[in-house]
Design a protein around this motif. Structure first.
Motif, PDB file in Angstrom:
ATOM      1  N   ILE A   1       1.576   5.006   1.460  1.00  0.00           N
ATOM      2  CA  ILE A   1       1.346   5.937   2.580  1.00  0.00           C
ATOM      3  C   ILE A   1       1.266   7.408   2.232  1.00  0.00           C
ATOM      4  O   ILE A   1       2.123   7.844   1.576  1.00  0.00           O
TER       5      ILE A   1
ATOM      6  N   GLN B   1      -6.239   3.702   2.813  1.00  0.00           N
ATOM      7  CA  GLN B   1      -6.282   3.559   4.270  1.00  0.00           C
ATOM      8  C   GLN B   1      -5.206   4.113   5.120  1.00  0.00           C
ATOM      9  O   GLN B   1      -5.315   4.298   6.373  1.00  0.00           O
ATOM     10  N   ILE B   2      -4.036   4.189   4.732  1.00  0.00           N
ATOM     11  CA  ILE B   2      -2.873   4.543   5.353  1.00  0.00           C
ATOM     12  C   ILE B   2      -2.354   5.893   5.154  1.00  0.00           C
ATOM     13  O   ILE B   2      -2.045   6.038   4.110  1.00  0.00           O
TER      14      ILE B   2
ATOM     15  N   GLU C   1       0.794  -1.336   0.006  1.00  0.00           N
ATOM     16  CA  GLU C   1       0.296  -0.008   0.115  1.00  0.00           C
ATOM     17  C   GLU C   1       0.968   1.163  -0.012  1.00  0.00           C
ATOM     18  O   GLU C   1       2.006   1.457   0.559  1.00  0.00           O
TER      19      GLU C   1
END
Length: 178
Positions: free
Chosen positions: A130, A157-158, A128
């Motif tokens: 960041i 999400q991060i 993912e």
């Protein structure tokens, strides 16, 4: 209740015979009671609009970070919030990669988030991306809410909120966004 007053008024006895005038008087006590009952009923049964809030968990300042692993700069996208509802972003380290100035919205930061997310995911083998959000002194609260909304829409999400560095402020000043 409606009452009908049939008292004649005047003297009794001889004289001209006049027809009695009927006066009406409406008693509004029951209507006032009903109005207060209705007001009370609607006050108790309606729900007020509840504010919508996004959960944001911030770490404690006293907490020591022991298990933190370094993250390669190629997986991080830094978003610098500037003035005049504008922002800059770059993927990687500041100074090595030139920042791109854009605005909030579908064709601005949202498109950049989605494009960079796909590129980082392909390059890092499915890991993912960041996003680091760094508000400046010239940005306002609305800008922070807007970028959090864009992250939610892009389904990232991060993300983290960090302090802006002096060299990043220089980037904003250079492009007229500070």
């Amino acid at each position: 209740m409606a009452e009908l007053d049939t008292s004649g008024g005047g003297k009794k006895g001889g004289g001209k015979v006049r027809s009695k005038k009927a006066s009406t008087r409406v008693d509004l006590t029951a209507m006032v009671d009903l109005a207060f009952l209705l007001i009370t009923f609607f006050m108790l049964t309606t729900t007020l609009a509840k504010p919508q809030a996004m959960d944001l968990a911030m770490p404690d300042k006293d907490e020591k970070i022991k298990d933190q692993k370094p993250v390669p700069a190629s997986r991080t996208m830094t978003v610098l919030l500037g003035s005049k509802d504008k922002l800059e972003y770059f993927v990687g380290e500041p100074g090595k990669v030139p920042p791109t100035a854009t605005d909030y919205g579908k064709n601005g930061i949202r498109k950049a988030l989605l494009d960079n997310y796909q590129r980082v995911k392909q390059q890092s083998g499915g890991k993912e991306m960041i996003v680091i959000i760094k508000p400046s002194d010239k940005s306002n609260y609305k800008n922070m809410v807007d970028i959090l909304d864009e992250l939610k829409i892009a389904n990232l999400q991060i993300y983290a909120i960090g302090d802006i560095l002096p060299n990043e402020i220089d980037l904003l000043k250079r492009d007229g966004l500070y």
